[in-house]
Design a protein around this motif. Sequence first.
Motif, PDB file in Angstrom:
ATOM      1  N   PRO A 131      -3.919  -0.783 -22.566  1.00 30.95           N
ATOM      2  CA  PRO A 131      -3.680   0.551 -22.000  1.00 30.95           C
ATOM      3  C   PRO A 131      -2.289   0.630 -21.403  1.00 30.95           C
ATOM      4  N   PHE A 132      -1.801   1.837 -21.255  1.00 32.46           N
ATOM      5  CA  PHE A 132      -0.483   2.042 -20.644  1.00 32.46           C
ATOM      6  C   PHE A 132      -0.538   1.626 -19.179  1.00 32.46           C
ATOM      7  N   ARG A 133       0.492   0.912 -18.736  1.00 32.57           N
ATOM      8  CA  ARG A 133       0.499   0.375 -17.371  1.00 32.57           C
ATOM      9  C   ARG A 133       1.885   0.550 -16.758  1.00 32.57           C
ATOM     10  N   THR A 134       1.901   0.903 -15.472  1.00 36.79           N
ATOM     11  CA  THR A 134       3.159   0.893 -14.722  1.00 36.79           C
ATOM     12  C   THR A 134       2.972   0.032 -13.483  1.00 36.79           C
ATOM     13  N   ALA A 135       3.912  -0.898 -13.304  1.00 38.06           N
ATOM     14  CA  ALA A 135       3.925  -1.759 -12.123  1.00 38.06           C
ATOM     15  C   ALA A 135       5.104  -1.351 -11.259  1.00 38.06           C
ATOM     16  N   MET A 136       4.832  -1.051 -10.005  1.00 40.83           N
ATOM     17  CA  MET A 136       5.856  -0.523  -9.092  1.00 40.83           C
ATOM     18  C   MET A 136       6.084  -1.473  -7.926  1.00 40.83           C
ATOM     19  N   THR A 137       7.343  -1.572  -7.523  1.00 37.72           N
ATOM     20  CA  THR A 137       7.714  -2.356  -6.342  1.00 37.72           C
ATOM     21  C   THR A 137       8.607  -1.505  -5.449  1.00 37.72           C
ATOM     22  N   ILE A 138       8.254  -1.446  -4.173  1.00 38.97           N
ATOM     23  CA  ILE A 138       9.077  -0.739  -3.195  1.00 38.97           C
ATOM     24  C   ILE A 138       9.394  -1.703  -2.059  1.00 38.97           C
ATOM     25  N   VAL A 139      10.671  -1.804  -1.721  1.00 40.27           N
ATOM     26  CA  VAL A 139      11.107  -2.595  -0.568  1.00 40.27           C
ATOM     27  C   VAL A 139      11.540  -1.609   0.517  1.00 40.27           C
ATOM     28  N   ALA A 140      10.846  -1.644   1.654  1.00 41.41           N
ATOM     29  CA  ALA A 140      11.138  -0.712   2.742  1.00 41.41           C
ATOM     30  C   ALA A 140      10.686  -1.335   4.056  1.00 41.41           C
ATOM     31  N   THR A 141      11.317  -0.953   5.117  1.00 39.57           N
ATOM     32  CA  THR A 141      10.970  -1.471   6.436  1.00 39.57           C
ATOM     33  C   THR A 141       9.742  -0.749   6.988  1.00 39.57           C
ATOM     34  N   LEU A 154       6.403  -1.189   6.269  1.00 38.84           N
ATOM     35  CA  LEU A 154       5.212  -1.009   5.440  1.00 38.84           C
ATOM     36  C   LEU A 154       4.003  -1.720   6.057  1.00 38.84           C
ATOM     37  N   GLU A 155       2.859  -1.035   6.031  1.00 36.74           N
ATOM     38  CA  GLU A 155       1.615  -1.604   6.540  1.00 36.74           C
ATOM     39  C   GLU A 155       0.528  -1.430   5.485  1.00 36.74           C
ATOM     40  N   GLN A 156      -0.283  -2.456   5.282  1.00 38.79           N
ATOM     41  CA  GLN A 156      -1.235  -2.482   4.178  1.00 38.79           C
ATOM     42  C   GLN A 156      -2.186  -1.287   4.184  1.00 38.79           C
ATOM     43  N   ASP A 157      -2.904  -1.069   5.262  1.00 41.15           N
ATOM     44  CA  ASP A 157      -3.947  -0.044   5.246  1.00 41.15           C
ATOM     45  C   ASP A 157      -3.388   1.377   5.114  1.00 41.15           C
ATOM     46  N   PRO A 158      -2.396   1.783   5.915  1.00 42.94           N
ATOM     47  CA  PRO A 158      -1.852   3.142   5.738  1.00 42.94           C
ATOM     48  C   PRO A 158      -1.242   3.356   4.356  1.00 42.94           C
ATOM     49  N   ASP A 165       7.946  -6.659   3.778  1.00 45.53           N
ATOM     50  CA  ASP A 165       8.562  -5.351   3.519  1.00 45.53           C
ATOM     51  C   ASP A 165       8.449  -4.928   2.060  1.00 45.53           C
ATOM     52  N   THR A 166       7.481  -5.457   1.338  1.00 43.42           N
ATOM     53  CA  THR A 166       7.394  -5.182  -0.100  1.00 43.42           C
ATOM     54  C   THR A 166       6.015  -4.667  -0.482  1.00 43.42           C
ATOM     55  N   LEU A 167       5.998  -3.503  -1.117  1.00 41.91           N
ATOM     56  CA  LEU A 167       4.775  -2.937  -1.680  1.00 41.91           C
ATOM     57  C   LEU A 167       4.786  -3.166  -3.182  1.00 41.91           C
ATOM     58  N   ARG A 168       3.677  -3.645  -3.693  1.00 39.68           N
ATOM     59  CA  ARG A 168       3.490  -3.772  -5.133  1.00 39.68           C
ATOM     60  C   ARG A 168       2.221  -3.026  -5.524  1.00 39.68           C
ATOM     61  N   ALA A 169       2.369  -2.088  -6.454  1.00 37.11           N
ATOM     62  CA  ALA A 169       1.225  -1.288  -6.910  1.00 37.11           C
ATOM     63  C   ALA A 169       1.242  -1.229  -8.430  1.00 37.11           C
ATOM     64  N   VAL A 170       0.057  -1.241  -9.006  1.00 32.69           N
ATOM     65  CA  VAL A 170      -0.076  -1.185 -10.464  1.00 32.69           C
ATOM     66  C   VAL A 170      -1.090  -0.110 -10.816  1.00 32.69           C
ATOM     67  N   VAL A 171      -0.741   0.747 -11.767  1.00 31.58           N
ATOM     68  CA  VAL A 171      -1.692   1.730 -12.282  1.00 31.58           C
ATOM     69  C   VAL A 171      -1.801   1.575 -13.797  1.00 31.58           C
ATOM     70  N   GLU A 172      -2.973   1.877 -14.306  1.00 33.89           N
ATOM     71  CA  GLU A 172      -3.216   1.932 -15.741  1.00 33.89           C
ATOM     72  C   GLU A 172      -3.688   3.325 -16.111  1.00 33.89           C
ATOM     73  N   ILE A 173      -3.324   3.769 -17.288  1.00 32.58           N
ATOM     74  CA  ILE A 173      -3.791   5.058 -17.788  1.00 32.58           C
ATOM     75  C   ILE A 173      -4.441   4.839 -19.143  1.00 32.58           C
ATOM     76  N   THR A 174      -5.718   5.139 -19.193  1.00 29.99           N
ATOM     77  CA  THR A 174      -6.461   5.089 -20.451  1.00 29.99           C
ATOM     78  C   THR A 174      -6.624   6.511 -20.960  1.00 29.99           C
ATOM     79  N   ALA A 175      -6.260   6.732 -22.202  1.00 26.37           N
ATOM     80  CA  ALA A 175      -6.414   8.068 -22.770  1.00 26.37           C
ATOM     81  C   ALA A 175      -7.894   8.394 -22.921  1.00 26.37           C
ATOM     82  N   THR A 176      -8.269   9.596 -22.533  1.00 26.58           N
ATOM     83  CA  THR A 176      -9.680   9.997 -22.558  1.00 26.58           C
ATOM     84  C   THR A 176      -9.943  11.152 -23.516  1.00 26.58           C
TER      85      THR A 176
END
Length: 292
Positions: free
Chosen positions: A198-208, A210-214, A243-254
């Motif tokens: 499936p299509f996937r995007t992996a994102m990284t943000i470096v910022a001062t 950052l907190e996990q839950d919010p 100071d680093t957020l890593r997020a990954v999303v996948e998109i499956t065509a429906t």
Amino acid sequence: MLNTAVLGTGLLALDLVERIQNSPHLHCGLVIGRTAQSNGMAQAAAMGCATAAGGIAALDDAGEDFDIVFDVTNAFAHPAHWAQLAGTVATLIDLTPTSGGTLIVPAVNGGQAAAHRHIGLITCGGQASIPILHAVAQHYRPRHVEMVATAASRSVGRASRLNLDEYIDATQSAIQHFTHATTTKTMLNISPASPPPPFRTAMTIVATGLEQDPVRDLVESVAATMQSFVPGYRLISCTVTDDTLRAVVEITATRGGMPTHAGNLEVISAAAIHAAEQHALARTSAVKEIAR
């Protein structure tokens, strides 16, 4: 109901045709290809659409006005298409990887689409990642942003392969525009794996700060909004380390006409229809206002 034309006959263009036919606000008046004998032209005709060969010149030969033109060709051809349409009444919605027009991402600034006649939808990677990147950037000032998109080889057509440099440039420029990050980096992987991933995007943000839950709550909220446009949009992971957020999303065509690995096509197709329907709704609202 707005009269539309689709420039292109590939899988993405045909999905647009089907979406237009299912929209209460849009009518598919013409599908335009390069040659009359292509499989895409035959499929468009089988779907009940008028077809014409010869590229954008066919719009003049059609003998009717088009409110919306979707450009599903390539980045090299798009500037000439806008040059031809700029003096007409048509709105041009660009699905090629160029940086022209007003950049629209439905989950970020979709309400602005009706105010513009030249709309750029960036890229599939941009549409998939920018909603999350923009949302985080509204709360934390990013020093650096990276996005790596991975698409199945079978979902990347000839025009897209010719525009790989343009894809990278357009996506990176748009990410900088929507996040105001000090530095940005974009990469695209085309995977030959079988079965196609499936299509996937992996994102990284470096910022001062950052907190996990919010941050996770924020990203999950954006993912839920994206699912209203693209049901197969799914948050796979979201972690904060220092100071680093890593997020990954996948998109499956429906959608029925799309292979499941073609989430990259589905996300930008959905964005295009949203932009067109915003124009249709604005037109309806204006007519009602005049009637008063």
